[in-house]
Write an enzyme that holds these catalytic residues in place. Structure first.
Site, PDB file in Angstrom:
ATOM      1  N   TYR A 198       0.842  -1.201   0.000  1.00  0.00           N
ATOM      2  CA  TYR A 198       0.000   0.000   0.000  1.00  0.00           C
ATOM      3  C   TYR A 198       0.876   1.251   0.000  1.00  0.00           C
ATOM      4  O   TYR A 198       0.589   2.222  -0.680  1.00  0.00           O
ATOM      5  CB  TYR A 198      -0.936   0.021   1.216  1.00  0.00           C
ATOM      6  CG  TYR A 198      -1.958   1.121   1.114  1.00  0.00           C
ATOM      7  CD1 TYR A 198      -3.177   0.911   0.476  1.00  0.00           C
ATOM      8  CD2 TYR A 198      -1.689   2.393   1.626  1.00  0.00           C
ATOM      9  CE1 TYR A 198      -4.103   1.929   0.341  1.00  0.00           C
ATOM     10  CE2 TYR A 198      -2.621   3.419   1.488  1.00  0.00           C
ATOM     11  CZ  TYR A 198      -3.828   3.182   0.846  1.00  0.00           C
ATOM     12  OH  TYR A 198      -4.733   4.188   0.715  1.00  0.00           O
ATOM     13  N   PHE A 213      -7.297  20.884 -25.701  1.00  0.00           N
ATOM     14  CA  PHE A 213      -7.531  19.443 -25.748  1.00  0.00           C
ATOM     15  C   PHE A 213      -8.745  19.165 -24.863  1.00  0.00           C
ATOM     16  O   PHE A 213      -8.929  19.813 -23.828  1.00  0.00           O
ATOM     17  CB  PHE A 213      -6.313  18.637 -25.283  1.00  0.00           C
ATOM     18  CG  PHE A 213      -6.550  17.156 -25.407  1.00  0.00           C
ATOM     19  CD1 PHE A 213      -6.583  16.553 -26.646  1.00  0.00           C
ATOM     20  CD2 PHE A 213      -6.824  16.375 -24.284  1.00  0.00           C
ATOM     21  CE1 PHE A 213      -6.876  15.199 -26.778  1.00  0.00           C
ATOM     22  CE2 PHE A 213      -7.112  15.020 -24.416  1.00  0.00           C
ATOM     23  CZ  PHE A 213      -7.135  14.431 -25.664  1.00  0.00           C
ATOM     24  N   THR A 214      -9.545  18.187 -25.260  1.00  0.00           N
ATOM     25  CA  THR A 214     -10.852  17.951 -24.622  1.00  0.00           C
ATOM     26  C   THR A 214     -10.791  17.900 -23.094  1.00  0.00           C
ATOM     27  O   THR A 214     -11.375  18.738 -22.412  1.00  0.00           O
ATOM     28  CB  THR A 214     -11.443  16.643 -25.161  1.00  0.00           C
ATOM     29  OG1 THR A 214     -10.462  15.617 -25.009  1.00  0.00           O
ATOM     30  CG2 THR A 214     -11.804  16.760 -26.633  1.00  0.00           C
ATOM     31  N   ASP A 223       1.589  19.841 -21.271  1.00  0.00           N
ATOM     32  CA  ASP A 223       0.951  18.538 -21.427  1.00  0.00           C
ATOM     33  C   ASP A 223       1.969  17.706 -22.207  1.00  0.00           C
ATOM     34  O   ASP A 223       2.070  17.811 -23.430  1.00  0.00           O
ATOM     35  CB  ASP A 223      -0.357  18.685 -22.207  1.00  0.00           C
ATOM     36  CG  ASP A 223      -1.068  17.355 -22.393  1.00  0.00           C
ATOM     37  OD1 ASP A 223      -0.380  16.313 -22.333  1.00  0.00           O
ATOM     38  OD2 ASP A 223      -2.292  17.359 -22.612  1.00  0.00           O
ATOM     39  N   LYS A 250       0.267   6.960 -23.696  1.00  0.00           N
ATOM     40  CA  LYS A 250       0.731   7.306 -25.049  1.00  0.00           C
ATOM     41  C   LYS A 250       2.241   6.999 -25.160  1.00  0.00           C
ATOM     42  O   LYS A 250       2.603   5.844 -25.320  1.00  0.00           O
ATOM     43  CB  LYS A 250       0.422   8.775 -25.361  1.00  0.00           C
ATOM     44  CG  LYS A 250      -0.899   9.308 -24.808  1.00  0.00           C
ATOM     45  CD  LYS A 250      -2.123   8.797 -25.522  1.00  0.00           C
ATOM     46  CE  LYS A 250      -3.465   9.213 -24.961  1.00  0.00           C
ATOM     47  NZ  LYS A 250      -3.760  10.506 -24.453  1.00  0.00           N
ATOM     48  N   ARG A 291     -13.150  14.297 -34.627  1.00  0.00           N
ATOM     49  CA  ARG A 291     -12.507  15.431 -33.975  1.00  0.00           C
ATOM     50  C   ARG A 291     -13.023  16.676 -34.698  1.00  0.00           C
ATOM     51  O   ARG A 291     -12.374  17.218 -35.576  1.00  0.00           O
ATOM     52  CB  ARG A 291     -10.974  15.329 -34.050  1.00  0.00           C
ATOM     53  CG  ARG A 291     -10.378  14.396 -32.999  1.00  0.00           C
ATOM     54  CD  ARG A 291     -10.647  14.936 -31.616  1.00  0.00           C
ATOM     55  NE  ARG A 291     -10.068  14.147 -30.533  1.00  0.00           N
ATOM     56  CZ  ARG A 291     -10.731  13.785 -29.434  1.00  0.00           C
ATOM     57  NH1 ARG A 291     -12.011  14.051 -29.314  1.00  0.00           N
ATOM     58  NH2 ARG A 291     -10.130  13.160 -28.455  1.00  0.00           N
ATOM     59  N   PHE A 304     -18.641  13.903 -26.875  1.00  0.00           N
ATOM     60  CA  PHE A 304     -18.249  13.006 -27.969  1.00  0.00           C
ATOM     61  C   PHE A 304     -18.145  11.556 -27.527  1.00  0.00           C
ATOM     62  O   PHE A 304     -18.304  10.645 -28.332  1.00  0.00           O
ATOM     63  CB  PHE A 304     -16.926  13.463 -28.598  1.00  0.00           C
ATOM     64  CG  PHE A 304     -15.784  13.536 -27.633  1.00  0.00           C
ATOM     65  CD1 PHE A 304     -15.588  14.654 -26.837  1.00  0.00           C
ATOM     66  CD2 PHE A 304     -14.890  12.484 -27.514  1.00  0.00           C
ATOM     67  CE1 PHE A 304     -14.535  14.719 -25.930  1.00  0.00           C
ATOM     68  CE2 PHE A 304     -13.830  12.538 -26.620  1.00  0.00           C
ATOM     69  CZ  PHE A 304     -13.661  13.658 -25.818  1.00  0.00           C
TER      70      PHE A 304
HETATM   71  C1  LIG Z   1      -4.907  11.307 -23.775  1.00  0.00           C
HETATM   72  C2  LIG Z   1      -4.561  12.710 -23.506  1.00  0.00           C
HETATM   73  C3  LIG Z   1      -4.886  13.328 -22.301  1.00  0.00           C
HETATM   74  C4  LIG Z   1      -5.723  12.659 -21.233  1.00  0.00           C
HETATM   75  O1  LIG Z   1      -5.119  11.550 -20.721  1.00  0.00           O
HETATM   76  P1  LIG Z   1      -5.944  10.240 -20.243  1.00  0.00           P
HETATM   77  O2  LIG Z   1      -4.866   9.305 -19.849  1.00  0.00           O
HETATM   78  O3  LIG Z   1      -6.751   9.775 -21.401  1.00  0.00           O
HETATM   79  O4  LIG Z   1      -6.793  10.654 -19.106  1.00  0.00           O
HETATM   80  C5  LIG Z   1      -4.450  14.627 -22.111  1.00  0.00           C
HETATM   81  N1  LIG Z   1      -3.767  15.290 -23.055  1.00  0.00           N
HETATM   82  C6  LIG Z   1      -3.461  14.728 -24.240  1.00  0.00           C
HETATM   83  C7  LIG Z   1      -2.706  15.505 -25.251  1.00  0.00           C
HETATM   84  C8  LIG Z   1      -3.857  13.429 -24.514  1.00  0.00           C
HETATM   85  O5  LIG Z   1      -3.590  12.895 -25.698  1.00  0.00           O
END
Ligand SMILES: *Cc1c(COP(=O)(O)O)cnc(C)c1O
Length: 464
Positions: free
Chosen positions: A78, A130-131, A221, A264, A388, A455
């Site tokens: 933990y 970004f979303t 980011d 990613k 998109r 979306f």
């Molecule tokens: C995927 C992504 C996010 C969000 O991350 P999650 O792991 O899906 O929560 C944020 N910024 C960018 C550029 C992304 O591609």
């Protein structure tokens, strides 16, 4: 002897396949039924009904044997898991950020950092929204302001660094609202919503100088920072001889902190990073993570997940790995272009983006051309992509009206190390067939709309 001249220009992946996962083939009739049941939203399809899944590169990557071996070394304590300390040391070594908090994925880090840095009524300028990033900034009380260069909004313009920030736009905002109202500058690269377009190191240096002068925080980011580093190596003067690792490290030098979706660049299936050089921000984050994610030495992850991330960091900066990844995207884009299919140029890092406005010029934006195109491609061959465009852009929280983005795109995203060139060829031919029959395609009507990130869950009906 053949007199054919040999030209050695092909490259191949720096790995071979050890484990395979069968995929299901479906008939067109089955896909029509599945698409209807999913409300013509590719996010609502069952994965089982998908043949080639280009929905996203998020968490859909194939891990290496080195990463899988690490999974067996998960320390599921933990508190104080050894995998946490391993990951922390890799974040410091490769990203240059000494203070680190794990999160279950990227948006959890976005939530935490937005709540820490944003006060009600603040502004957050960024190189295109970004979303999930913008949503968390807005939920924390900020207004997002897009300060990306104009070229980013025009699919056919070839510019090597379409992800650059326009310093004049940034300056204008600071003059209008005052530097104290800017929570931080939110820089991303390559810019997902612009078609996977990178920023240059020169632009970053200028933004850094600007931020320093006005005492504004600069955050990144860094979800696809390695892809951005690859483009800098290829396209920017003075970087061709530097390694991806060196470029990444130099880039990170300009930021006070980063958030990362490990799903990613790090080639894992789950995980997120919040890391910074600012001890005060870190202490706040470490405290918040306990409320929302889990103890600060696991942040909603299993020990094994953190080990896979630590090993993914080592692998992600390997030139041949990133070259094969982006090379596959490029191959995909070039093949589509051979059929005259309109795509965003230059071809981006993680995905090929179809220009749905040009593909389906007879469908007005209110009838969701990109959503329609994603549906038609799925029905044609079982290739799954995502919208998109206007659906992803959502509504203005103040007026309640649709945001009308200039770009109406379909994203075909390649998971890392998952598909072969033959899969790409099949996808290309399917899209070409849809293109040939484009005049007969009609738009969609939205029949269900959730409040946030619509979306993902919105449902549609076909126009008659
Ligand atoms: C995927 C992504 C996010 C969000 O991350 P999650 O792991 O899906 O929560 C944020 N910024 C960018 C550029 C992304 O591609």
């Amino acid at each position: 002897m053949s007199d054919k001249k040999i030209i050695k220009k092909s490259w191949a992946e720096p790995f071979k396949i050890k484990v395979v996962e069968p995929i299901k083939m479906t008939t067109k009739k089955e896909r029509e039924k599945a698409a209807k049941e999913a409300g013509y939203n590719t996010f609502l399809l069952k994965s089982e009904d998908v043949y080639i899944d280009l929905l996203t590169d998020s968490g859909t990557n194939a891990m290496s044997d080195y990463q899988w071996a690490g999974m067996m070394l998960g320390d599921e304590a933990y508190a104080g898991s050894r995998n946490f300390y391993h990951l922390e040391s890799k974040v410091a070594e490769y990203y240059g950020m000494p203070y680190f908090v794990p999160t279950h994925q990227g948006r959890a880090a976005e939530h935490i950092i937005s709540q820490i840095l944003i006060k009600q009524g603040d502004y957050v300028p960024g190189n295109m929204y970004f979303t999930t990033t913008r949503l968390h900034q807005e939920l924390a009380g900020a207004t997002f302001v897009d300060v990306i260069i104009d070229e980013a909004h025009v699919p056919e313009i070839e510019h090597p660094f379409k992800g650059n920030i326009d310093l004049k736009k940034l300056d204008k905002l600071v003059k209008e609202v005052g530097a104290s109202k800017i929570a931080y500058i939110s820089m991303a690269g390559p810019v997902n919503m612009a078609g996977g377009q990178p920023f240059s190191m020169k632009n970053l240096q200028e933004v850094f100088e600007f931020a320093k002068k006005h005492k504004i925080r600069l955050w990144m980011d860094a979800t696809r920072a390695v892809e951005n580093a690859y483009f800098i190596k290829l396209r920017e003067k003075g970087y061709s001889k530097k390694t991806i690792r060196e470029i990444l490290f130099e880039m990170m030098g300009y930021f006070e902190g980063i958030w990362v979706s490990a799903k990613k660049d790090l080639m894992v299936n789950i995980g997120g990073i919040l890391a910074t050089k600012d001890k005060y921000v870190f202490e706040e984050a470490r405290n918040m993570v306990v409320v929302y994610e889990g103890l600060h030495t696991y942040g909603g992850l299993a020990g094994r997940d953190m080990e896979a991330m630590a090993r993914g960091i080592e692998e992600m900066v390997d030139f041949d790995t990133i070259h094969a990844r982006i090379g596959q995207v490029e191959y995909f884009g070039q093949k589509l272009e051979e059929y005259g299919i309109p795509i965003v140029k230059p071809i981006g890092g993680h995905a090929v983006f179809l220009d749905a406005k040009k593909f389906l010029p007879h469908i007005p934006q209110d009838n969701f051309p990109a959503q329609t195109l994603a549906t038609e491609i799925y029905i044609n061959s079982g290739v799954r992509s995502m919208e998109r465009g206007i659906v992803s852009a959502g509504r203005d929280p103040k007026t309640g009206n649709h945001h009308y983005p200039k770009l109406e795109l379909v994203r075909l995203t390649l998971p890392r190390r998952v598909y072969t060139q033959a899969h790409i060829d099949v996808a290309v031919e399917s899209i070409a067939e849809v293109f040939e029959n484009r005049d007969s395609i009609k738009g969609l009507r939205m029949v269900y709309e959730p409040k946030y990130l619509r979306f993902f869950q919105a449902r549609f009906e076909k126009l008659k």
